[in-house]
Motif scaffolding. Structure first.
Motif, mmCIF file in Angstrom:
data_model
loop_
_atom_site.group_PDB
_atom_site.id
_atom_site.type_symbol
_atom_site.label_atom_id
_atom_site.label_comp_id
_atom_site.label_asym_id
_atom_site.label_seq_id
_atom_site.Cartn_x
_atom_site.Cartn_y
_atom_site.Cartn_z
ATOM 1 N N PHE A 286 27.047 1.775 -69.239
ATOM 2 C CA PHE A 286 26.588 0.415 -69.513
ATOM 3 C C PHE A 286 25.692 -0.096 -68.384
ATOM 4 C CE2 PHE A 286 26.961 -4.186 -69.235
ATOM 5 C CZ PHE A 286 26.703 -4.572 -70.533
ATOM 6 N N ILE A 287 26.090 0.145 -67.141
ATOM 7 C CA ILE A 287 25.298 -0.326 -66.002
ATOM 8 C C ILE A 287 23.905 0.299 -66.017
ATOM 9 C CG2 ILE A 287 25.126 -0.203 -63.487
ATOM 10 C CD1 ILE A 287 28.178 -0.504 -63.407
ATOM 11 N N ARG A 288 23.815 1.581 -66.311
ATOM 12 C CA ARG A 288 22.517 2.253 -66.305
ATOM 13 C C ARG A 288 21.634 1.789 -67.458
ATOM 14 N NH1 ARG A 288 25.385 8.050 -65.016
ATOM 15 N NH2 ARG A 288 25.585 7.753 -62.765
ATOM 16 N N ALA A 289 22.249 1.485 -68.605
ATOM 17 C CA ALA A 289 21.456 1.074 -69.765
ATOM 18 C C ALA A 289 21.154 -0.419 -69.771
ATOM 19 C CB ALA A 289 22.190 1.455 -71.051
ATOM 20 N N TYR A 290 21.950 -1.212 -69.059
ATOM 21 C CA TYR A 290 21.769 -2.665 -69.107
ATOM 22 C C TYR A 290 20.407 -3.083 -68.545
ATOM 23 C CZ TYR A 290 22.807 -7.639 -68.561
ATOM 24 O OH TYR A 290 22.763 -9.009 -68.637
ATOM 25 N N GLY A 291 19.954 -2.399 -67.497
ATOM 26 C CA GLY A 291 18.637 -2.707 -66.944
ATOM 27 C C GLY A 291 17.528 -2.459 -67.951
ATOM 28 N N GLU A 292 17.633 -1.350 -68.709
ATOM 29 C CA GLU A 292 16.646 -1.073 -69.753
ATOM 30 C C GLU A 292 16.692 -2.143 -70.832
ATOM 31 O OE1 GLU A 292 16.805 2.913 -71.293
ATOM 32 O OE2 GLU A 292 17.722 3.661 -69.455
ATOM 33 N N LEU A 293 17.897 -2.576 -71.190
ATOM 34 C CA LEU A 293 18.032 -3.614 -72.208
ATOM 35 C C LEU A 293 17.356 -4.902 -71.760
ATOM 36 C CD1 LEU A 293 19.364 -4.654 -74.872
ATOM 37 C CD2 LEU A 293 21.324 -5.337 -73.438
ATOM 38 N N ARG A 294 17.611 -5.317 -70.540
ATOM 39 C CA ARG A 294 17.029 -6.557 -70.027
ATOM 40 C C ARG A 294 15.500 -6.467 -69.955
ATOM 41 N NH1 ARG A 294 18.556 -11.302 -70.967
ATOM 42 N NH2 ARG A 294 20.624 -11.854 -70.245
ATOM 43 N N THR A 300 16.180 -13.244 -73.732
ATOM 44 C CA THR A 300 17.078 -13.422 -74.877
ATOM 45 C C THR A 300 18.527 -13.435 -74.393
ATOM 46 O OG1 THR A 300 15.525 -12.248 -76.313
ATOM 47 C CG2 THR A 300 17.790 -12.471 -77.101
ATOM 48 N N PRO A 301 19.347 -14.383 -74.840
ATOM 49 C CA PRO A 301 20.747 -14.436 -74.380
ATOM 50 C C PRO A 301 21.505 -13.159 -74.702
ATOM 51 C CG PRO A 301 20.142 -16.459 -75.516
ATOM 52 C CD PRO A 301 19.006 -15.509 -75.733
ATOM 53 N N VAL A 302 22.209 -12.629 -73.709
ATOM 54 C CA VAL A 302 23.018 -11.419 -73.883
ATOM 55 C C VAL A 302 24.479 -11.768 -73.600
ATOM 56 C CG1 VAL A 302 23.464 -9.072 -73.090
ATOM 57 C CG2 VAL A 302 21.105 -9.908 -73.239
ATOM 58 N N HIS A 303 25.346 -11.508 -74.563
ATOM 59 C CA HIS A 303 26.778 -11.761 -74.436
ATOM 60 C C HIS A 303 27.465 -10.426 -74.189
ATOM 61 C CE1 HIS A 303 25.999 -15.746 -76.366
ATOM 62 N NE2 HIS A 303 25.071 -15.033 -76.996
ATOM 63 N N VAL A 304 28.090 -10.258 -73.041
ATOM 64 C CA VAL A 304 28.698 -8.981 -72.664
ATOM 65 C C VAL A 304 30.154 -8.944 -73.103
ATOM 66 C CG1 VAL A 304 29.316 -7.466 -70.747
ATOM 67 C CG2 VAL A 304 27.119 -8.675 -70.732
ATOM 68 N N ARG A 323 35.140 -6.707 -63.667
ATOM 69 C CA ARG A 323 34.428 -7.942 -63.351
ATOM 70 C C ARG A 323 33.619 -7.808 -62.072
ATOM 71 N NH1 ARG A 323 38.761 -11.195 -63.166
ATOM 72 N NH2 ARG A 323 38.920 -11.263 -65.431
ATOM 73 N N ARG A 324 34.255 -7.259 -61.044
ATOM 74 C CA ARG A 324 33.569 -7.109 -59.756
ATOM 75 C C ARG A 324 32.443 -6.078 -59.836
ATOM 76 N NH1 ARG A 324 39.019 -7.702 -58.194
ATOM 77 N NH2 ARG A 324 39.323 -5.446 -58.124
ATOM 78 N N THR A 325 32.659 -4.991 -60.568
ATOM 79 C CA THR A 325 31.640 -3.947 -60.689
ATOM 80 C C THR A 325 30.404 -4.461 -61.419
ATOM 81 O OG1 THR A 325 33.347 -2.230 -60.700
ATOM 82 C CG2 THR A 325 31.178 -1.626 -61.544
ATOM 83 N N THR A 330 25.050 -5.478 -62.086
ATOM 84 C CA THR A 330 24.244 -6.027 -63.180
ATOM 85 C C THR A 330 24.084 -7.537 -63.089
ATOM 86 O OG1 THR A 330 26.130 -6.349 -64.670
ATOM 87 C CG2 THR A 330 25.061 -4.196 -64.708
ATOM 88 N N ASN A 331 24.784 -8.162 -62.166
ATOM 89 C CA ASN A 331 24.732 -9.622 -62.015
ATOM 90 C C ASN A 331 25.306 -10.340 -63.233
ATOM 91 O OD1 ASN A 331 24.176 -11.757 -60.265
ATOM 92 N ND2 ASN A 331 22.240 -12.229 -61.265
#
Length: 411
Positions: A286-294, A300-304, A323-325, A330-331
């Motif tokens: 998820f962390i690696r793909a989240y940057g590509e998504l953004r 656009t609002p993203v609900h995790v 939560r901490r990771t 990914t902020n």
């Protein structure tokens, strides 16, 4: 002199033109089907009917380039929703004075509902299960809702919900959109009903063989979703994981793109639900793909949503570790947690129903209700619906949405 173009049916345009007979404005008529491709230079006002085959993204873009003010006309709720989706104020009368002095709203209100895309990285984090349950929840109170399977790699909604996958479905709607024959009636014809507690939604099933992915081109998907906005209030879309732009790795830029449906749906979305699996591999993916998504969807609002939370896979304080990771890499700070409970998911799979339908009092159902309230812009009633003892025990919990009290699993 103000130049006004009436892109209306010939009989209606002739009636409207009579009202300008004693006025100074210069009035012309145009074919609604071809006005988007016409030369609009010198035009000040374009009057169109607020219906998907005329008022669409191509027309709005052409008018923006030429500096033309669009005046949409309709008398029904579907036309109002379509005009509002483009930030346009609707005209309900075609009197000359109203057309000339018609103005657009000063700002566009935040979209509530609209197009909601459920995405997640590779590894089956629960995209389809969450998408189906979210659509069923959005349909409560008979809210017009559609569920679309736009997964071009491994479509699953038809089999999951006990629907036939050899019908027309989403691919047929996309082909009709390309031919400009798609409308609300055709969408209703090719959709299948999904019954749920206190409502029902229309399902556009996906392709029944992965080899049919070229049918879901970006142009077709975008056009179909624009028309679907005037069909229902809320559209929930299940998409595949891959976000690669195929044009970047292919020498033939005109060739079909395998991930076109996913990318087109994400770019059309008003809200995105990003699903991660609560284990070391799932969070890393998820962390690696989240940057590509953004990078793809911008603001656009993203609900995790973090799914299958359990101590067995991450040890003590699993939610705290996640939560901490995510906050560090990914902020992301606002997270909805869903717990691991295979019995409920197995029961839903056995009966081909959504988890919110088969276990409405489960923690998973409470979490989906909270998510639906967020994307629909409604007050969160999940906390007030909790038993008194449960509320008292949660008084000092963190402000993050946490529904792990009675666990549930996403399949």
């Amino acid at each position: 002199m103000t130049r006004i173009v009436l892109a209306l049916a010939q009989e209606l345009a002739a009636i409207v033109a009579v009202g300008f007979a004693q006025r100074d404005e210069e009035v012309h008529q145009a074919d609604p089907a071809t006005v988007a491709a016409a030369d609009l230079s010198g035009v000040d006002v374009l009057v169109v009917r607020s219906e998907p085959r005329v008022l669409n993204a191509a027309l709005v873009a052409a008018c923006d380039r030429a500096g033309v003010r669009i005046v949409p006309y309709a008398t029904d709720a579907a036309g109002h929703r379509l005009a509002a989706s483009f930030g346009l104020a609707l005209l309900t009368t075609l009197e000359a004075e109203h057309i000339v002095h018609h103005t657009v709203p000063p700002h566009r209100e935040p979209v509530c509902g609209g197009v909601i895309v459920v995405w997640g990285p590779h590894g089956a984090p629960g995209r389809s299960t969450l998408a189906a349950s979210l659509a069923a929840e959005c349909a409560r109170g008979n809210r017009p809702t559609a569920l679309i399977d736009a997964d071009s790699h491994a479509p699953a909604l038809a089999m999951m919900l006990g629907l036939t996958d050899d019908g027309p479905g989403f691919a047929s709607a996309c082909r009709a959109a390309e031919r400009r024959t798609l409308d609300a009636a055709e969408l209703s014809r090719v959709a299948q009903p999904l019954r749920a507690t206190d409502g029902a939604c229309s399902v556009l099933t996906g392709i029944n063989r992965p080899g049919r992915w070229p049918e879901l081109s970006a142009e077709r998907v975008t056009a179909c979703l624009e028309i679907a906005r005037g069909w229902v209030e809320t559209i929930v879309i299940d998409v595949a994981a891959s976000l690669e732009e195929d044009g970047e790795i292919l020498s033939d830029m005109a060739s079909p793109a395998r991930n076109a449906a996913t990318i087109a749906a994400l770019r059309s979305a008003d809200h995105i639900v990003a699903v991660a699996s609560a284990d070391a591999v799932g969070i890393a993916r998820f962390i690696r793909a989240y940057g590509e998504l953004r990078a793809l969807v911008g603001d656009t609002p993203v609900h995790v949503v973090v799914n299958r939370v359990r101590t067995a896979s991450l040890g003590l304080d699993a939610k705290g570790q996640i939560r901490r990771t995510l906050a560090r890499f990914t902020n992301v700070e606002e997270i909805l947690f869903l717990s691991h409970e295979p019995d409920i998911a197995d029961g839903a799979a056995l009966h081909s129903r959504t988890i919110t339908d088969i276990a409405p009092k489960s923690a998973f159902a409470a979490g989906v209700r909270r998510l639906a309230a967020d994307v629909l812009g409604q007050p969160d009633t999940a906390a007030t619906a909790m038993p008194r003892r449960a509320r008292r025990g949660r008084k000092n919990k963190p402000a993050i949405a946490d529904v792990a009290g009675v666990p549930a699993q996403l399949g």
